[in-house]
Design an enzyme around this catalytic site. Structure first.
Site, PDB file in Angstrom:
ATOM      1  N   TRP A  15       0.841  -1.201   0.000  1.00  0.00           N
ATOM      2  CA  TRP A  15       0.000   0.000   0.000  1.00  0.00           C
ATOM      3  C   TRP A  15       0.870   1.242   0.000  1.00  0.00           C
ATOM      4  O   TRP A  15       1.683   1.362  -0.947  1.00  0.00           O
ATOM      5  CB  TRP A  15      -1.112  -0.084   1.047  1.00  0.00           C
ATOM      6  N   ASP A  16       0.796   2.150   0.945  1.00  0.00           N
ATOM      7  CA  ASP A  16       1.494   3.445   0.837  1.00  0.00           C
ATOM      8  C   ASP A  16       2.910   3.270   0.267  1.00  0.00           C
ATOM      9  O   ASP A  16       3.717   2.531   0.825  1.00  0.00           O
ATOM     10  CB  ASP A  16       1.644   4.093   2.204  1.00  0.00           C
ATOM     11  N   ALA A  72       4.050   4.959   7.184  1.00  0.00           N
ATOM     12  CA  ALA A  72       4.614   5.701   6.064  1.00  0.00           C
ATOM     13  C   ALA A  72       5.616   6.768   6.429  1.00  0.00           C
ATOM     14  O   ALA A  72       5.663   7.259   7.554  1.00  0.00           O
ATOM     15  CB  ALA A  72       3.513   6.312   5.227  1.00  0.00           C
ATOM     16  N   ARG A  76       2.058  11.273  12.276  1.00  0.00           N
ATOM     17  CA  ARG A  76       2.715  10.290  11.405  1.00  0.00           C
ATOM     18  C   ARG A  76       3.041  10.829  10.016  1.00  0.00           C
ATOM     19  O   ARG A  76       2.734  11.946   9.690  1.00  0.00           O
ATOM     20  CB  ARG A  76       1.817   9.058  11.283  1.00  0.00           C
ATOM     21  N   ASP A  77       3.645   9.954   9.210  1.00  0.00           N
ATOM     22  CA  ASP A  77       3.870  10.144   7.777  1.00  0.00           C
ATOM     23  C   ASP A  77       4.864  11.270   7.433  1.00  0.00           C
ATOM     24  O   ASP A  77       4.545  12.178   6.652  1.00  0.00           O
ATOM     25  CB  ASP A  77       2.536  10.388   7.034  1.00  0.00           C
ATOM     26  N   GLU A 128      -3.624  12.896   5.650  1.00  0.00           N
ATOM     27  CA  GLU A 128      -2.566  11.881   5.677  1.00  0.00           C
ATOM     28  C   GLU A 128      -1.511  12.135   4.601  1.00  0.00           C
ATOM     29  O   GLU A 128      -1.781  12.721   3.565  1.00  0.00           O
ATOM     30  CB  GLU A 128      -3.178  10.497   5.442  1.00  0.00           C
TER      31      GLU A 128
HETATM   32  C1  FRU Z   1      -2.515   5.950   4.638  1.00  0.00           C
HETATM   33  C2  FRU Z   1      -2.102   5.492   6.033  1.00  0.00           C
HETATM   34  C3  FRU Z   1      -0.943   6.303   6.536  1.00  0.00           C
HETATM   35  C4  FRU Z   1      -0.292   5.390   7.516  1.00  0.00           C
HETATM   36  C5  FRU Z   1      -0.542   4.026   6.911  1.00  0.00           C
HETATM   37  C6  FRU Z   1      -0.833   2.933   7.889  1.00  0.00           C
HETATM   38  O1  FRU Z   1      -2.917   4.929   3.808  1.00  0.00           O
HETATM   39  O2  FRU Z   1      -3.190   5.546   6.905  1.00  0.00           O
HETATM   40  O3  FRU Z   1      -1.342   7.536   7.097  1.00  0.00           O
HETATM   41  O4  FRU Z   1       1.058   5.684   7.674  1.00  0.00           O
HETATM   42  O5  FRU Z   1      -1.623   4.156   6.014  1.00  0.00           O
HETATM   43  O6  FRU Z   1      -1.041   1.718   7.265  1.00  0.00           O
END
Ligand code: FRU
Length: 444
Positions: free
Chosen positions: A86-87, A157, A239-240, A324
């Protein structure tokens, strides 16, 4: 966060400077004053000014051909049969441009074994890496960090910058250290480690990444702590991290996702948060819980290991609980600030889509204006509302994202966990337009 006197001081200083230089100062017309809302005011990163995404902006959210993603075909190919993906973020330079190493393209993704149910992947997440010669056929290289070295109970992320052959990897240490699989542990901290990229003609690998450190934690004054959030219903965020150098001040910064500080439920929606709404628009009581923001931290020195928290760049108070994976494209002197958000994270009384949102301003900290009036850049189609997510815009206007949950012809769904077709978005001033669709996971 907003201290008008500071701006006034700056404006006055500017005018005095102009007069001193013998410049002509035209009186500020009402139209020009309105322009301040159009993202023309500049601030320094250290200033205490936070732009807002207002309810009035969000009430303009509409879908049309320019901002609706094409349907993801349920026949998509899968880039790894081992892991959900994913991310995803490319290896970049500090100027945000994607980097290659010895002819290899490299991307990093959140990954979890495909044996874990798709919806549980977050609690098993690790940063994996992929490499490719053609920027679209990706080979899975495994985990980025040596086992047991990262902070938290899972890795969320981040971003990664290449300087020489040294890779600065920033990530979210999610959950307490060694907490195991615990979806009820919302702690999030920003962390980093450095390593070296290695490559030969057949593969790419990394060494190092044993020197992990926590570089930022929510302070409770600018950014809500986990404890402060616990009285409320929203998904906690700190986060991120996204790393880049601002060409204007030459400093290296991190963008990240946070929430406005304070005990959940005590925030009061301000006139600025609400904006110029149509008559009759009421703000539901529970909107006060929706306090997403785009945070900023600045590196203290060239080690890129010591960071100072700064006031948020933009807040979505009373508009959205989640902004996000914030990231930035600087083009033609304009700062395009992007973030991703979900339909379900908008505050009561507002309707949006899972997708990509953006803002534009004249400097990193500025009076950001929502792109296209509402901030919507790319939303999922109504009949496939969760088909893709976690869009990331590269400086060339290419937008990568992952395939989430796609409706199938027989009325079922297919989980993705792989990269979607790369989309092309044209950026012109304060408007954007979907301009094309390329190969799956094309990240040149
Ligand atoms: C976005 C998210 C990010 C996070 C990750 C967790 O898709 O929610 O903000 O870091 O996925 O899986």
């Amino acid at each position: 966060m907003h201290r008008p006197w500071k701006a006034l001081l700056r404006l006055t200083t500017g005018l005095v400077a102009l007069v001193a230089l013998g410049g002509m100062v035209t009186p500020v017309s009402a139209a020009a004053a309105d322009q301040s809302r159009a993202g023309t005011r500049q601030y320094s990163a250290d200033d205490d000014y936070t732009a807002v995404w207002s309810r009035a902006d969000a009430l303009k959210l509409r879908q049309d051909r320019t901002n609706t993603a094409p349907r993801v075909s349920p026949d998509f190919p899968v880039m790894s049969d081992k892991v959900w993906v994913w991310d995803t973020w490319p290896l970049t330079r500090l100027n945000t441009k994607t980097a290659t190493y010895k002819g290899w393209h490299v991307i990093f993704s959140l990954t979890a074994p495909r044996t874990v149910p798709f919806g549980d992947r977050h609690w098993h997440a690790k940063i994996g890496y992929f490499y490719s010669r053609d920027a679209k056929s990706w080979k899975y290289g495994g985990d980025l960090f040596p086992a047991g070295t990262s902070f938290g109970s899972r890795e969320w992320a981040g971003s990664a910058a290449l300087v020489g052959n040294k890779v600065y990897s920033y990530y979210t240490a999610s959950g307490r250290d060694n907490g195991g699989v615990d979806p009820n542990d919302p702690l999030q901290r920003l962390a980093m480690a450095t390593g070296q990229i290695q490559a030969d003609k057949d593969k790419v690998w990394f060494t190092g990444f044993r020197n992990h450190r926590i570089i930022a934690e929510a302070d409770g004054k600018m950014y809500q702590t986990m404890e402060q959030s616990q009285a409320g219903p929203i998904i906690y965020a700190f986060r991120d991290p996204f790393v880049f150098r601002d060409p204007r001040d030459g400093k290296v910064h991190l963008l990240f996702e946070g929430n406005t500080a304070g005990v959940a439920g005590t925030y009061q929606c301000s006139e600025r948060d609400i904006g110029d709404v149509p008559p009759g628009h009421e703000v539901p009581e529970d909107a006060k819980y929706y306090t997403g923001n785009i945070g900023l931290a600045t590196a203290e020195d060239d080690s890129l290991e010591k960071w100072r928290l700064q006031p948020p760049l933009l807040s979505a108070n009373c508009v959205n609980q989640q902004t996000e994976r914030p990231h930035l494209v600087i083009r033609g002197g304009k700062y395009y600030l992007f973030t991703i958000s979900h339909k379900f994270t908008f505050a009561p009384g507002l309707n949006g889509w899972d997708g990509l949102y953006g803002f534009v301003g004249p400097s990193l900290r500025s009076d950001y204006k929502p792109l296209n009036g509402s901030a919507l850049v790319l939303g999922n189609p109504e009949d496939a509302p969760t088909q893709q997510y976690s869009h990331y815009v590269m400086p060339n206007g290419l937008v990568e994202s992952f395939i989430d949950t796609v409706p199938t012809a027989d009325g079922g769904t297919r989980f993705g966990g792989t990269l979607a077709r790369t989309l092309v978005v044209s950026l012109r001033g304060d408007t954007t337009r979907l301009a094309g669709e390329l190969d799956y996971g094309f990240i040149p």
